[in-house]
Write an enzyme that holds these catalytic residues in place. Structure first.
Site, short mmCIF file in Angstrom:
data_model
loop_
_atom_site.label_atom_id
_atom_site.label_comp_id
_atom_site.label_asym_id
_atom_site.label_seq_id
_atom_site.Cartn_x
_atom_site.Cartn_y
_atom_site.Cartn_z
N ASP A 31 0.86 -1.20 0.00
CA ASP A 31 0.00 0.00 0.00
C ASP A 31 0.89 1.24 0.00
O ASP A 31 1.89 1.31 0.73
CB ASP A 31 -0.91 -0.02 1.24
CG ASP A 31 -2.03 1.00 1.15
OD1 ASP A 31 -1.74 2.20 1.00
OD2 ASP A 31 -3.20 0.60 1.23
N ILE A 32 0.51 2.22 -0.83
CA ILE A 32 1.33 3.42 -0.97
C ILE A 32 1.24 4.32 0.27
O ILE A 32 2.10 5.16 0.49
CB ILE A 32 0.90 4.18 -2.25
CG1 ILE A 32 2.01 5.05 -2.79
CG2 ILE A 32 -0.36 5.00 -2.02
CD1 ILE A 32 1.73 5.59 -4.20
N GLY A 94 -15.95 2.51 4.14
CA GLY A 94 -14.63 3.13 4.02
C GLY A 94 -13.92 2.82 2.71
O GLY A 94 -12.73 3.13 2.57
N GLN A 95 -14.63 2.21 1.75
CA GLN A 95 -13.97 1.89 0.48
C GLN A 95 -13.69 3.17 -0.30
O GLN A 95 -14.58 4.00 -0.49
CB GLN A 95 -14.86 0.96 -0.37
CG GLN A 95 -14.18 0.48 -1.64
CD GLN A 95 -15.01 -0.56 -2.41
OE1 GLN A 95 -16.16 -0.84 -2.06
NE2 GLN A 95 -14.42 -1.12 -3.45
N HIS A 101 -10.31 -5.17 -2.92
CA HIS A 101 -8.96 -5.45 -2.44
C HIS A 101 -9.00 -5.83 -0.97
O HIS A 101 -9.75 -5.27 -0.18
CB HIS A 101 -8.03 -4.24 -2.64
CG HIS A 101 -8.61 -2.96 -2.12
ND1 HIS A 101 -9.55 -2.25 -2.80
CD2 HIS A 101 -8.36 -2.28 -0.98
CE1 HIS A 101 -9.87 -1.16 -2.10
NE2 HIS A 101 -9.17 -1.17 -0.99
N LEU A 102 -8.15 -6.80 -0.65
CA LEU A 102 -8.00 -7.26 0.73
C LEU A 102 -6.76 -6.62 1.32
O LEU A 102 -5.66 -6.78 0.79
CB LEU A 102 -7.86 -8.79 0.75
CG LEU A 102 -7.64 -9.45 2.11
CD1 LEU A 102 -8.86 -9.30 3.00
CD2 LEU A 102 -7.29 -10.93 1.93
N HIS A 103 -6.94 -5.86 2.41
CA HIS A 103 -5.78 -5.32 3.12
C HIS A 103 -5.21 -6.41 4.01
O HIS A 103 -5.95 -7.10 4.73
CB HIS A 103 -6.20 -4.17 4.04
CG HIS A 103 -6.73 -2.95 3.34
ND1 HIS A 103 -5.97 -1.82 3.17
CD2 HIS A 103 -7.93 -2.69 2.78
CE1 HIS A 103 -6.71 -0.90 2.55
NE2 HIS A 103 -7.91 -1.40 2.30
P1 5GP Z 1 -9.84 1.34 0.72
O1 5GP Z 1 -10.12 2.52 1.62
O2 5GP Z 1 -10.52 1.48 -0.62
O3 5GP Z 1 -10.11 0.03 1.40
O4 5GP Z 1 -8.29 1.35 0.51
C1 5GP Z 1 -7.65 1.86 -0.62
C2 5GP Z 1 -6.16 1.74 -0.37
O5 5GP Z 1 -5.49 1.91 -1.58
C3 5GP Z 1 -5.63 2.78 0.61
O6 5GP Z 1 -5.02 2.14 1.71
C4 5GP Z 1 -4.63 3.59 -0.23
O7 5GP Z 1 -3.50 3.99 0.50
C5 5GP Z 1 -4.29 2.60 -1.33
N1 5GP Z 1 -3.89 3.23 -2.56
C6 5GP Z 1 -4.52 4.25 -3.21
N2 5GP Z 1 -3.88 4.57 -4.36
C7 5GP Z 1 -2.80 3.74 -4.42
C8 5GP Z 1 -1.74 3.60 -5.37
O8 5GP Z 1 -1.65 4.30 -6.39
N3 5GP Z 1 -0.83 2.64 -5.12
C9 5GP Z 1 -0.90 1.84 -4.02
N4 5GP Z 1 0.06 0.92 -3.86
N5 5GP Z 1 -1.87 1.95 -3.09
C10 5GP Z 1 -2.82 2.90 -3.30
#
Ligand code: 5GP
Length: 141
Positions: A31-32, A94-95, A101-103
């Site tokens: 994750d970035i 929170g998406q 995607h699975l964290h």
């Molecule tokens: P969500 O809130 O949708 O579950 O999580 C999205 C995740 O994607 C966040 O943790 C965010 O930091 C990550 N993310 C967003 N843009 C990028 C990117 O360009 N590259 C990477 N590696 N992660 C990203």
């Protein structure tokens, strides 16, 4: 809704990512904006904006890859002693990126990561009522 997300570019190799796992169905990368060091995202290569659009077999594969990554995190230099899985399905959950995607979040004592929640203790009758409603929904498919 526009199906484009940055993850599509990462999967296609048009955007950079620090990849840790790659197979024909699944990609995993750092994750970035990690909430802890080593925070990973496991994504299906086909576009599924949410859980409802995700082939259940592929959902199972995401979890399997997550399991392997959890073990790898523990024995890598990340050196965590716990792991959380987290998946946000929908804006309210929170998406932010609408490509499932699975964290996979490595945990160490005092790392500051946590979920805020107000747990309650409802009576058994309320739990049973909801259980019946959910069983009914499962039966309707
Ligand atoms: P969500 O809130 O949708 O579950 O999580 C999205 C995740 O994607 C966040 O943790 C965010 O930091 C990550 N993310 C967003 N843009 C990028 C990117 O360009 N590259 C990477 N590696 N992660 C990203």
């Amino acid at each position: 809704m526009n199906p484009y997300t940055i993850f599509a570019d990462i999967i296609a190799g048009r955007a950079p990512a620090s990849v840790v796992y790659d197979d024909p169905d699944v990609l995993a990368f750092l994750d970035i904006r990690p909430v802890t060091p080593g925070h990973l995202l496991v994504v299906p290569k086909v576009v599924a904006r949410n859980l409802a659009e995700l082939d259940p077999a592929l959902g199972g594969k995401l979890f399997q890859v997550g399991q392997r990554l959890a073990a790898a995190l523990r024995s890598s230099e990340v050196g965590c002693d716990g792991v959380n899985f987290f998946l946000a399905d929908g804006v309210t959950a929170g998406q932010e990126v609408f490509h499932v995607h699975l964290h996979v979040i490595p945990r160490t004592p005092g790392d500051g990561f946590g979920l805020r929640a107000r747990a309650t203790s409802p009576p058994r009758a309320d739990l049973d009522y909801l259980a019946g409603s959910i069983r009914g929904a499962l039966t309707r498919g």
